[in-house]
Design a protein around this motif. Sequence first.
Motif, mmCIF file in Angstrom:
data_model
loop_
_atom_site.group_PDB
_atom_site.id
_atom_site.type_symbol
_atom_site.label_atom_id
_atom_site.label_comp_id
_atom_site.label_asym_id
_atom_site.label_seq_id
_atom_site.Cartn_x
_atom_site.Cartn_y
_atom_site.Cartn_z
ATOM 1 N N UNK A 112 0.864 -1.170 0.000
ATOM 2 C CA UNK A 112 0.000 0.000 0.000
ATOM 3 C C UNK A 112 0.902 1.221 0.000
ATOM 4 N N UNK A 113 0.649 2.131 -0.929
ATOM 5 C CA UNK A 113 1.483 3.326 -1.046
ATOM 6 C C UNK A 113 0.608 4.567 -0.978
ATOM 7 N N UNK A 114 1.241 5.666 -0.642
ATOM 8 C CA UNK A 114 0.575 6.967 -0.676
ATOM 9 C C UNK A 114 0.478 7.379 -2.143
ATOM 10 N N UNK A 115 -0.725 7.678 -2.618
ATOM 11 C CA UNK A 115 -0.926 8.042 -4.023
ATOM 12 C C UNK A 115 -0.097 9.265 -4.409
ATOM 13 N N UNK A 116 0.240 10.122 -3.450
ATOM 14 C CA UNK A 116 1.044 11.316 -3.730
ATOM 15 C C UNK A 116 2.482 10.961 -4.098
ATOM 16 N N UNK A 117 2.910 9.724 -3.805
ATOM 17 C CA UNK A 117 4.284 9.306 -4.115
ATOM 18 C C UNK A 117 4.449 8.903 -5.572
ATOM 19 N N UNK A 118 3.352 8.810 -6.314
ATOM 20 C CA UNK A 118 3.410 8.385 -7.714
ATOM 21 C C UNK A 118 3.798 9.573 -8.580
ATOM 22 N N UNK A 119 4.813 9.384 -9.404
ATOM 23 C CA UNK A 119 5.303 10.435 -10.304
ATOM 24 C C UNK A 119 5.290 9.922 -11.735
ATOM 25 N N UNK A 120 5.098 10.839 -12.673
ATOM 26 C CA UNK A 120 5.182 10.457 -14.078
ATOM 27 C C UNK A 120 6.620 10.067 -14.386
ATOM 28 N N UNK A 121 6.781 9.044 -15.211
ATOM 29 C CA UNK A 121 8.105 8.587 -15.593
ATOM 30 C C UNK A 121 8.801 9.696 -16.379
ATOM 31 N N UNK A 122 10.067 10.010 -16.083
ATOM 32 C CA UNK A 122 10.773 11.073 -16.812
ATOM 33 C C UNK A 122 10.802 10.816 -18.316
ATOM 34 N N UNK A 133 7.481 0.959 -21.269
ATOM 35 C CA UNK A 133 6.258 0.213 -20.985
ATOM 36 C C UNK A 133 5.606 0.678 -19.681
ATOM 37 N N UNK A 134 6.319 1.506 -18.944
ATOM 38 C CA UNK A 134 5.784 2.067 -17.704
ATOM 39 C C UNK A 134 5.341 3.510 -17.946
ATOM 40 N N UNK A 135 4.343 3.932 -17.193
ATOM 41 C CA UNK A 135 3.867 5.304 -17.328
ATOM 42 C C UNK A 135 4.270 6.161 -16.135
ATOM 43 N N UNK A 136 4.391 5.530 -14.971
ATOM 44 C CA UNK A 136 4.703 6.251 -13.739
ATOM 45 C C UNK A 136 5.711 5.451 -12.924
ATOM 46 N N UNK A 137 6.267 6.111 -11.925
ATOM 47 C CA UNK A 137 7.220 5.459 -11.032
ATOM 48 C C UNK A 137 6.921 5.887 -9.600
ATOM 49 N N UNK A 138 7.173 4.968 -8.689
ATOM 50 C CA UNK A 138 7.066 5.250 -7.260
ATOM 51 C C UNK A 138 8.439 4.965 -6.681
ATOM 52 N N UNK A 139 9.001 5.925 -5.972
ATOM 53 C CA UNK A 139 10.304 5.727 -5.338
ATOM 54 C C UNK A 139 10.070 5.699 -3.831
ATOM 55 N N UNK A 140 10.400 4.559 -3.223
ATOM 56 C CA UNK A 140 10.165 4.366 -1.796
ATOM 57 C C UNK A 140 11.492 4.253 -1.053
ATOM 58 N N UNK A 141 11.581 4.837 0.146
ATOM 59 C CA UNK A 141 12.800 4.668 0.945
ATOM 60 C C UNK A 141 12.931 3.209 1.383
ATOM 61 N N UNK A 142 14.146 2.698 1.290
ATOM 62 C CA UNK A 142 14.429 1.306 1.667
ATOM 63 C C UNK A 142 15.716 1.325 2.486
ATOM 64 N N UNK A 143 15.612 1.628 3.766
ATOM 65 C CA UNK A 143 16.805 1.783 4.591
ATOM 66 C C UNK A 143 17.566 3.017 4.129
ATOM 67 N N UNK A 144 18.847 2.843 3.789
ATOM 68 C CA UNK A 144 19.663 3.960 3.299
ATOM 69 C C UNK A 144 19.526 4.149 1.796
ATOM 70 N N UNK A 145 18.894 3.197 1.123
ATOM 71 C CA UNK A 145 18.731 3.268 -0.331
ATOM 72 C C UNK A 145 17.270 3.588 -0.661
ATOM 73 N N UNK A 146 16.965 3.543 -1.939
ATOM 74 C CA UNK A 146 15.586 3.728 -2.386
ATOM 75 C C UNK A 146 15.190 2.567 -3.289
ATOM 76 N N UNK A 147 13.897 2.354 -3.398
ATOM 77 C CA UNK A 147 13.352 1.285 -4.216
ATOM 78 C C UNK A 147 12.433 1.921 -5.248
ATOM 79 N N UNK A 148 12.714 1.683 -6.535
ATOM 80 C CA UNK A 148 11.873 2.225 -7.607
ATOM 81 C C UNK A 148 10.931 1.131 -8.097
ATOM 82 N N UNK A 149 9.655 1.481 -8.174
ATOM 83 C CA UNK A 149 8.641 0.576 -8.715
ATOM 84 C C UNK A 149 8.029 1.272 -9.922
#
Length: 166
Positions: A112-122, A133-149
């Motif tokens: 479950x993600x916050x809808x505000x975290x969704x950004x259009x793919x650059x 093939x993707x339209x948007x990306x969600x970048x989530x904090x993952x410890x010291x790194x980030x996770x892109x979906x």
Amino acid sequence: MTQVIEHSQTTRQMMRLVVFTIAGYRFGLPLESILRVVNVPEELKSSASGMLEVVPVGEYTLTVLNLRSQLSMTQGQTQAVSTRSQAEFLVVTQVETELCALRVDAPPDLIEIDAAAIRQLPAPYRQGHPLSIASHVVVLPQGKATLAIFLLEMKRVLALSENSLG
């Protein structure tokens, strides 16, 4: 199209995503667009892993999309992908009237993600890049790194698969 969950305590809008991995990339689709997740049928396990395969399932015809070869060429992950090919799953969805299934590397997760975290793919990713093939990306904090979906646009995925045949 996308189900949004509103929490009464806050004004945040939450969205449920089914997240899966293909060739080292994490992709997501809204939960309500997923019809089913199943093991890869035996007849597909032994078949040559082409980009597009058609499989009869009962009274339906299922178009199975294999994005792994295209995506792994860009990442140089052919070895990692081939070792995981034993545990494949199909994420079944519908594009207009066509039933489609994506071959994925492992069982998907529900997040479950916050809808505000969704950004259009650059823009550079939207044209001529395998991730187009993707339209948007969600970048989530993952410890010291980030996770892109990357949120898939299934019409683009299907069009790319059909174009690769001709």
